[in-house]
Design a protein around this motif. Sequence first.
Motif, PDB file in Angstrom:
ATOM      1  N   PRO A   3      42.273  35.914  41.964  1.00 12.12           N
ATOM      2  CA  PRO A   3      41.158  36.757  42.401  1.00 12.12           C
ATOM      3  C   PRO A   3      40.171  36.978  41.269  1.00 12.12           C
ATOM      4  CG  PRO A   3      43.259  37.678  43.070  1.00 12.12           C
ATOM      5  CD  PRO A   3      43.571  36.558  42.132  1.00 12.12           C
ATOM      6  N   THR A  40      39.600  34.118  47.236  1.00 16.82           N
ATOM      7  CA  THR A  40      39.932  35.517  47.012  1.00 16.82           C
ATOM      8  C   THR A  40      38.991  36.160  46.012  1.00 16.82           C
ATOM      9  OG1 THR A  40      41.577  34.832  45.361  1.00 16.82           O
ATOM     10  CG2 THR A  40      42.357  35.239  47.592  1.00 16.82           C
ATOM     11  N   ARG A  42      38.206  40.344  44.212  1.00 19.32           N
ATOM     12  CA  ARG A  42      38.793  41.656  44.016  1.00 19.32           C
ATOM     13  C   ARG A  42      37.726  42.645  43.554  1.00 19.32           C
ATOM     14  NH1 ARG A  42      44.018  43.310  43.532  1.00 19.32           N
ATOM     15  NH2 ARG A  42      44.740  41.159  43.373  1.00 19.32           N
ATOM     16  N   GLU A  47      41.866  43.478  47.357  1.00 19.89           N
ATOM     17  CA  GLU A  47      41.711  42.031  47.457  1.00 19.89           C
ATOM     18  C   GLU A  47      41.039  41.674  48.776  1.00 19.89           C
ATOM     19  OE1 GLU A  47      44.687  39.317  45.774  1.00 19.89           O
ATOM     20  OE2 GLU A  47      44.837  38.472  47.812  1.00 19.89           O
TER      21      GLU A  47
END
Length: 290
Positions: A3, A40, A42, A47
């Motif tokens: 992430p 992904t 964050r 997330e």
Amino acid sequence: MQPQAVPGGARLDDTPRIAVISAFEPELKLLLGRLQGPATHRANGVEFTTGRLEGKPVVLFLSGISMTNATMNTQLALDRFRVTNIVFSGIAGGVNPRLHVGDVTVPAQWGQYLEVLMARETSPGRFTAPPFITDATLPNFGMLHPRPVEVRSAARPQLHRKFWFEADPKMLEVARGIRNVDLAHCAAPGKCLARKPQLVVGGNGVSGQAFMDNKAFREYTFRTFEANVLDMETAAVGMVAYANGVPYIAFRSLSDLAGGGDGENEMGTFMNIAADNSAKVMLAFLAAWQ
């Protein structure tokens, strides 16, 4: 892929996407397995996973359990992504006695049924609101008097009070056209539901910051709000959607009867069936959504 952490306030992605939300991991598992081209991101420890579901660009994430988490993380998604619509998929407690564990509901509106005044007892068994509280007009349950919430929106910036947060009519109409979704009814050999689950579109849902497993309060909730289901997040998501002018809809499958069953709470046995049934109907919705 790891992430990517980004500076506070930065946009994570510029593609217009449908936000697909679940409260906790088991509800999101099937959807993540279907996601194409996952990436992904964050922000604030949350997330987000972008990609495509049923050909539609989406961003998937967990709201977290309960109203504050759902409010905070839905707004975070709206701030960090170009969200065109919001879809919630997850489990819920059944309130309407005509519905059963495994059924999938798509309420037309959601209210915050635990936004309450706790009134003083003015005589044995009688609880009275202060005279300056004029909006506690719904029937009470003992000292608990439900009230609408204060809210502002992009379209209506002046402070006002509102109880019901309506699902988007166009999204609801697409949901009404869903057919032939194979809803599961067995958790394991010997642990099957007594009847095949059904899809119910319309009616009311309510949300509040408490896990509810009480027969008397369940019956009160059905009488007072004519609710089909209750949960701990959707009305908060609906309020954020309303404030930002973003269309939303929620798919909730019954994992338990919120205290209305004959034995102990059913959630531990049928949670995965309910989570998957909700996800299946939500995927059918995405496939039909234009």
